[in-house]
Design an enzyme around this catalytic site. Structure first.
Site, PDB file in Angstrom:
ATOM      1  N   ASP A   2      -1.514  -0.503   6.103  1.00  0.00           N
ATOM      2  CA  ASP A   2      -1.763   0.122   7.404  1.00  0.00           C
ATOM      3  C   ASP A   2      -3.239   0.174   7.769  1.00  0.00           C
ATOM      4  OD1 ASP A   2      -2.160   2.150   5.304  1.00  0.00           O
ATOM      5  OD2 ASP A   2      -2.525   3.505   6.991  1.00  0.00           O
TER       6      ASP A   2
ATOM      7  N   ASP B 126      -0.278   5.198   0.757  1.00  0.00           N
ATOM      8  CA  ASP B 126      -0.594   6.210   1.769  1.00  0.00           C
ATOM      9  C   ASP B 126      -0.740   5.577   3.148  1.00  0.00           C
ATOM     10  OD1 ASP B 126      -0.766   8.476   0.000  1.00  0.00           O
ATOM     11  OD2 ASP B 126      -2.661   7.660  -0.730  1.00  0.00           O
TER      12      ASP B 126
ATOM     13  N   ASP C 161       0.870  -1.166   0.000  1.00  0.00           N
ATOM     14  CA  ASP C 161       0.000   0.000   0.000  1.00  0.00           C
ATOM     15  C   ASP C 161       0.912   1.222   0.000  1.00  0.00           C
ATOM     16  OD1 ASP C 161      -2.356   1.681   0.554  1.00  0.00           O
ATOM     17  OD2 ASP C 161      -1.450   1.878   2.546  1.00  0.00           O
TER      18      ASP C 161
END
Length: 223
Positions: free
Chosen positions: A171, A12, A10
């Site tokens: 995240d 961001d 991922d």
């Protein structure tokens, strides 16, 4: 190709800390559409989703959310500048070292699965000198929103790596759910935008120095 493994990142909240830009662009988008300032916690909770899905969750009472989506895109580009040099999203500490280490392994391929647009990812890659780092780059323009597994399944198909030999690093719960839906193992990071205790990954890491060992644990050090 069975001797290869794939690490899917991922962006961001995982590779780059983009919350300043995201919150600023959201504030502009809300204002341009006559809405009050957005709640920062609510905004960060939807990072990783496609913009359509993000605004569906953030503004369920707005009938036509297309102006919000366009205003956000325009604001994000304006913040960075036409050449992307206004990029304020910094790589998290240790990210570049971990990427370089994994990319230097003959049996390891790298990929991206991000809620960013193609344009947004290109600007980030250019700014941080990451062009050519990833063998597969999956963006929101071409897929349903996370946690739909489309991005991961496409990355597996493009690289020829089987799901048991791939891991998803992220995240948010969207990243973890996407990974599980695609049948790949998951590594959560504790420094991102969703609380670590909500992730339920196969392995949770607290800094990038722990990433290579976590990948080895889930896929094996040598293929």
């Amino acid at each position: 190709m069975s001797d290869l493994r794939l690490v899917i990142f991922d962006v961001d909240g995982t590779l780059v800390d983009s919350q300043t830009e995201i919150l600023a662009a959201m504030t502009v988008a809300y204002g341009a559409n006559g809405l009050g300032a957005p709640d920062p916690a609510a905004v960060l909770s939807i990072v990783g989703l496609s913009l359509d899905e993000a605004f569906t969750r953030l503004c369920p009472d707005v009938a036509d959310r297309r102006p919000l989506v366009q205003a956000y895109k325009d604001a994000y580009v304006d913040l960075r500048g036409a050449d992307g040099q206004g990029e304020r999203s910094l790589l998290f500490p240790g990210a570049r070292d971990a990427l370089d280490m994994l990319a230097g392994q003959d049996h390891t391929l790298l990929a991206v699965a991000t809620g960013k647009s193609r344009r947004g990812l290109d600007k980030m890659l250019e700014k941080h000198g990451l062009r050519g780092m990833f063998h597969s780059e999956q963006v929101a323009d071409h897929h349903p929103s996370k946690p739909n597994p489309s991005m991961i399944l496409t990355a597996l198909n493009e690289t020829g790596v089987s799901a048991p030999q791939a891991v998803m690093l992220g995240d948010t719960t969207f990243d973890m759910d996407m990974g599980r839906a695609a049948g790949v193992r998951t590594i959560g990071v504790s420094w991102g935008y969703h609380a670590a205790e909500t992730l339920r990954p196969d392995i949770l890491i607290h800094d990038f120095a722990a990433l290579p060992a976590a990948v080895d644990q889930l896929t094996g050090p040598d293929r």
